[in-house]
Design an enzyme around this catalytic site. Structure first.
Site, PDB file in Angstrom:
ATOM      1  CB  SER A  68      -0.932   0.003   1.212  1.00 43.33           C
ATOM      2  OG  SER A  68      -1.795  -1.108   1.161  1.00 43.33           O
ATOM      3  CE1 TYR A  79     -16.206   0.548  -6.624  1.00 45.79           C
ATOM      4  CE2 TYR A  79     -17.719  -1.286  -6.934  1.00 45.79           C
ATOM      5  CZ  TYR A  79     -17.440   0.064  -7.026  1.00 45.79           C
ATOM      6  OH  TYR A  79     -18.380   0.919  -7.521  1.00 45.79           O
ATOM      7  CE1 TYR A 132      -1.630  -4.899   4.008  1.00 46.94           C
ATOM      8  CE2 TYR A 132      -1.131  -4.525   1.692  1.00 46.94           C
ATOM      9  CZ  TYR A 132      -1.265  -4.043   2.972  1.00 46.94           C
ATOM     10  OH  TYR A 132      -1.036  -2.712   3.233  1.00 46.94           O
ATOM     11  CE  LYS A 155       1.648  -4.183   6.243  1.00 42.20           C
ATOM     12  NZ  LYS A 155       1.984  -3.153   5.234  1.00 42.20           N
TER      13      LYS A 155
END
Length: 297
Positions: A44, A107, A133, A162
């Site tokens: 990110s 989304y 993630y 993560k």
């Protein structure tokens, strides 16, 4: 005590918006030289979501060549197109990446069954280690510990996660649920100030973005854990707690991290992907004050 701090590397651009691989190389080298345990690119913090696939491939190739197995290298291969993920992931692994990291679909919100099917398919098609993630604030979906355990049991190449959540309750449940059955499964927090709690709860550390700016602080904190140095652990927590104010200077915070790296002589520019805002003069003053307070120049 085992502990690891990995850096989710920011992506550095020239003022014209093209990749600044000279500065990027300096960033990677600085992270490694200052003692960071691994590097994640195209997470990110890298702005992967606004980068064309060919640019992402270029960054992956460069990172693999520059890091050159000096530390663990994970490449984020998230996309909303499953075939893109598998193709890009296998490309990165074939080129020499140690692992890939993949967000759930975003989304729309997906439940546990859909997420199980999603990662099951990816794990069958990707020929190497995968980190899940979990970033519910940005994806709208949180992957539950039971689903992670199912996936890790089904696929030996799903090796860790993560968990980017502000509080530690979800991460603690992951540690209790998954590590009790698969002790080698790696569980990292996504926020710097959760590092110590993660380790003390039985996790593996963090993959968190302040390491781009102050890798020496992060590495010293890891060393304190490895040396069972309680005073050093406390100093590290307190320093990171103060430096967490870097995240609050601007939203999104990425221009602030880039500006801080520029101030430290790593980045030539703090340019981001459109429409990421630029840091302001007022931001610079606050960044300088925070770094100066910690004796960082």
């Amino acid at each position: 005590m085992n502990a690891a701090y990995l850096a989710p590397a920011i992506t550095l651009f020239r003022k014209d918006g093209t990749l600044d691989l000279e500065s990027q190389g300096k960033l990677f080298d600085n992270l490694i030289e200052k003692g960071i345990d691994g590097i994640l690119v195209e997470g990110s913090s890298s702005e992967f979501f606004a980068m064309p696939m060919e640019e992402r491939r270029e960054m992956a190739r460069f990172a693999i060549e520059r890091v050159d197995h000096r530390v663990k290298l994970i490449i984020g291969t998230s996309s909303m197109v499953a075939s893109e993920i598998t193709e890009f992931s296998n490309y990165c692994l074939e080129q020499g990446a140690d692992a890939v990291m993949i967000l759930p679909p975003y989304y729309f919100r997906f439940g546990a069954e859909a997420l199980l099917q999603y990662y099951d398919r990816l794990a069958r098609e990707i020929h190497g280690p995968i980190y899940i993630y979990n970033f519910p604030a940005n994806t709208g979906t949180s992957i539950q510990p039971e689903t992670v355990l199912q996936l890790a049991t089904m696929h030996s190449n799903i090796v860790g996660i993560k968990d980017t959540t502000v509080d530690m309750s979800h991460t603690r449940e992951l540690i209790k649920t998954v590590k009790s059955q698969i002790p080698t499964f790696e569980i990292y927090s996504g926020y710097d100030d959760n590092f110590a709690h993660n380790i003390l709860a039985g996790g593996d550390g963090c993959i968190a973005a302040l390491s781009n700016v102050v890798p020496e602080v992060c590495a010293a904190w890891v060393k304190a854990f490895r040396d069972n140095d309680l005073e050093g652990i406390a100093r590290g927590q307190q320093a990171i707690d103060r430096l967490m104010d870097l995240y609050t200077i601007r939203d999104p915070f990425l221009p602030v991290l880039k500006e801080a790296c520029k101030m430290r002589g790593i980045a030539a520019s703090s340019t981001g992907t459109f429409p990421m805002p630029n840091a302001t003069v007022e931001d610079d003053a606050r960044i300088s004050a925070l770094l100066a307070h910690e004796g960082i120049h």
